[in-house]
Scaffold this active site. Structure first.
Site, PDB file in Angstrom:
ATOM      1  N   ASP A 272      -5.157  98.171   2.375  1.00 52.29           N
ATOM      2  CA  ASP A 272      -5.923  97.359   3.330  1.00 52.29           C
ATOM      3  C   ASP A 272      -7.345  97.879   3.472  1.00 52.29           C
ATOM      4  OD1 ASP A 272      -3.752  95.760   3.745  1.00 52.29           O
ATOM      5  OD2 ASP A 272      -3.189  96.628   5.682  1.00 52.29           O
TER       6      ASP A 272
ATOM      7  N   GLU B 204      -5.396  89.886  -2.534  1.00 45.63           N
ATOM      8  CA  GLU B 204      -6.592  90.618  -2.946  1.00 45.63           C
ATOM      9  C   GLU B 204      -7.621  89.688  -3.581  1.00 45.63           C
ATOM     10  OE1 GLU B 204      -3.585  91.165  -6.376  1.00 45.63           O
ATOM     11  OE2 GLU B 204      -3.578  90.870  -4.204  1.00 45.63           O
TER      12      GLU B 204
ATOM     13  N   HIS C  69       0.286 100.612   1.613  1.00 42.47           N
ATOM     14  CA  HIS C  69      -0.384  99.367   1.994  1.00 42.47           C
ATOM     15  C   HIS C  69      -1.541  99.596   2.962  1.00 42.47           C
ATOM     16  CE1 HIS C  69       2.233  96.452  -0.017  1.00 42.47           C
ATOM     17  NE2 HIS C  69       3.229  97.313   0.227  1.00 42.47           N
TER      18      HIS C  69
ATOM     19  N   ASP D  96     -11.298  88.946  -7.740  1.00 39.81           N
ATOM     20  CA  ASP D  96      -9.959  89.519  -7.663  1.00 39.81           C
ATOM     21  C   ASP D  96     -10.054  91.040  -7.848  1.00 39.81           C
ATOM     22  OD1 ASP D  96      -6.903  88.572  -7.804  1.00 39.81           O
ATOM     23  OD2 ASP D  96      -7.166  90.367  -9.058  1.00 39.81           O
TER      24      ASP D  96
ATOM     25  N   ASN E 293      -1.534  99.882  -3.904  1.00 38.03           N
ATOM     26  CA  ASN E 293      -0.494  99.819  -2.880  1.00 38.03           C
ATOM     27  C   ASN E 293       0.695 100.709  -3.230  1.00 38.03           C
ATOM     28  OD1 ASN E 293      -1.750  98.109  -1.061  1.00 38.03           O
ATOM     29  ND2 ASN E 293      -0.941  96.245  -2.019  1.00 38.03           N
TER      30      ASN E 293
END
Length: 469
Positions: free
Chosen positions: A359, A385, A355, A342, A350
């Protein structure tokens, strides 16, 4: 029909009967003289119901009308033929006194069939028309597939020079007696260079060997045929003693061609084999279409298994693959480890950078994961994630070592934003080992719980589940 000896008449009958294309012949009085098995199969009308009669129209139309062979036998001109076949007929590009048409017959099969029709005049020695030969080829599938298979289905043979399909005939001594214009066009070998010889192999192969017609003439067993056409042939479903095959001929055309070819024996009245005929069709386009379909299916399969953002496998494929790995671990008593990874504080990335930059961080993490995998390992984006890694044949120490290497590599990974900001992230990793009685969900759950413990310990660390410690 032309005057012939009894033996030649038998050969002509065998040529018609041995043709895998629906074929019939009429005389000058429009009586049917030949109606082969393929024609009976296509029309549902037997030869016994047709031979000697001039009612062959019943096999194709509801009311009496001349068919293409009738018009050709009468010497009708193109303009007259066009009245019945308006916009659907053209003179043959290969044959004199011949016309071609494509027409739909609603009464054939379920939902009707499309037929490609060729009718050619038969003349006597004085040049007078004494009949006509007509062949009918079912092109329904080509019509339905249209461009995909348009050129892949070459038309099967008519008899010798009346055929637009490549055809050759050999006699009992393996000498070539017929080599039609379509065969010339396909092979690049002229009839005058091969007729009367037994060098038919030269058109197809670099060294001397029997072609399919030679094998049929010798009544070769399937074992003998298999030695030359292993896995590429089968006995003909229509013609006793015949075979059909597909093979690649590298010297045909610019890049080689795939050919579908059939060979059938010719017999005299005593049933003795006195020759053989072979027809050849270019199916390169169909082969290319099949290859394109396989590639398309492979691309679809890849897309259905792959996460579009990271290029790793997706969670759906994890649920397809994990049960098999669990079964293998149980059956062979081999170790299996699973990591849940994680990305720490990813929401903050973010919120702070957007975002798109988030990414990029996930993509960089996926790259690091890929760099740490062995050939037997596999990685999946599980959601958001969160990632999962399967490690077959990995015990606790191996799994922890791989997880620690991954964690440390990603900790020094930098993602640079368009504004020049360096984004650094870490990961928390939970490690679970397969235990007897494990299910897919229990193994993932224990790895996920270990990942949660790693978060509680301050993140950026690896935790082995309690049962594996």
């Amino acid at each position: 029909m032309p005057r012939t000896t009894d033996g030649n008449s038998i050969v002509l009958k065998q040529l018609v009967e041995g043709n895998p294309v629906a074929t019939f012949v009429i005389d000058a009085e429009h009586r049917v003289t030949h109606w082969n098995r393929a024609c009976a199969l296509l029309t549902g009308v037997s030869a016994a119901d047709m031979i000697g009669r001039s009612e062959h129209w019943r096999a194709f139309y509801r009311t009496s009308r001349p068919i293409l062979a009738d018009l050709v036998a009468d010497g009708a001109q193109e303009s007259a033929i066009g009245l019945l076949y308006h916009g659907k007929v053209r003179p043959s590009a290969l044959l004199d006194d011949a016309f071609e048409s494509e027409e739909f017959f609603p009464a054939f099969g379920q939902g009707g069939r499309w037929l490609f029709i060729t009718a050619a005049a038969i003349r006597n020695a004085a040049g007078e028309i004494i009949g006509a030969i007509e062949t009918l080829q079912d092109v329904t599938e080509r019509r339905r597939a249209e461009a995909a298979l348009r050129d892949s289905e070459a038309y099967l043979a008519q008899i010798v020079d009346g055929s637009s399909v490549a055809m050759l005939v050999i006699d009992a001594s393996h000498r070539v007696t017929h080599w039609n214009r379509a065969c010339e066009a396909m092979t690049g070998t002229l009839a005058r260079d091969v007729i009367g010889s037994n060098g038919q192999w030269k058109a197809f192969y670099p060294s001397k060997r029997p072609i399919m017609a030679d094998l049929v003439l010798d009544d070769a067993s399937e074992n003998v045929v298999d030695r030359l056409y292993h896995g590429r042939f089968k006995p003909s479903a229509l013609i006793p003693g015949g075979y059909e095959a597909e093979d690649f001929f590298p010297h045909f055309g610019e890049n080689g061609r795939w050919l579908f070819f059939t060979a059938a024996p010719l017999r005299n009245a005593a049933g003795q084999v006195i020759g053989a005929l072979e027809t050849l069709q270019d199916v390169s386009e169909r082969r290319r279409a099949e290859e394109a379909l396989r590639e398309s299916e492979e691309r679809y399969r890849s897309l259905s298994q792959t996460d579009s953002l990271t290029g790793l496998y997706n969670s759906r494929f994890l649920h397809e693959r994990l049960p098999g790995e669990l079964e293998r671990a149980v059956r062979y008593g081999r170790p299996l480890a699973l990591l849940v990874i994680d990305c720490d504080d990813f929401k903050g990335v973010n919120d702070c950078h957007g975002h798109l930059e988030g990414d990029k961080v996930l993509q960089n993490l996926a790259t690091v994961i890929g760099q740490c995998l062995r050939r037997s390992d596999s990685a999946y984006r599980y959601g958001g994630e969160e990632f999962v890694v399967l490690l077959p044949e990995a015990d606790a120490s191996a799994a922890q070592a791989m997880a620690e290497r991954l964690r440390s590599m990603f900790a020094v990974q930098e993602t640079v934003s368009p504004a020049g900001a360096k984004i650094c992230c870490t990961v928390s990793i939970g490690v679970a080992l397969h235990m007897p009685g494990d299910t897919e969900s229990s193994l993932i759950r224990r790895a996920d719980e270990a990942c949660y413990v790693a978060k509680e310990r301050g993140k950026n660390c690896v935790v082995l589940e309690a049962s594996g410690a």
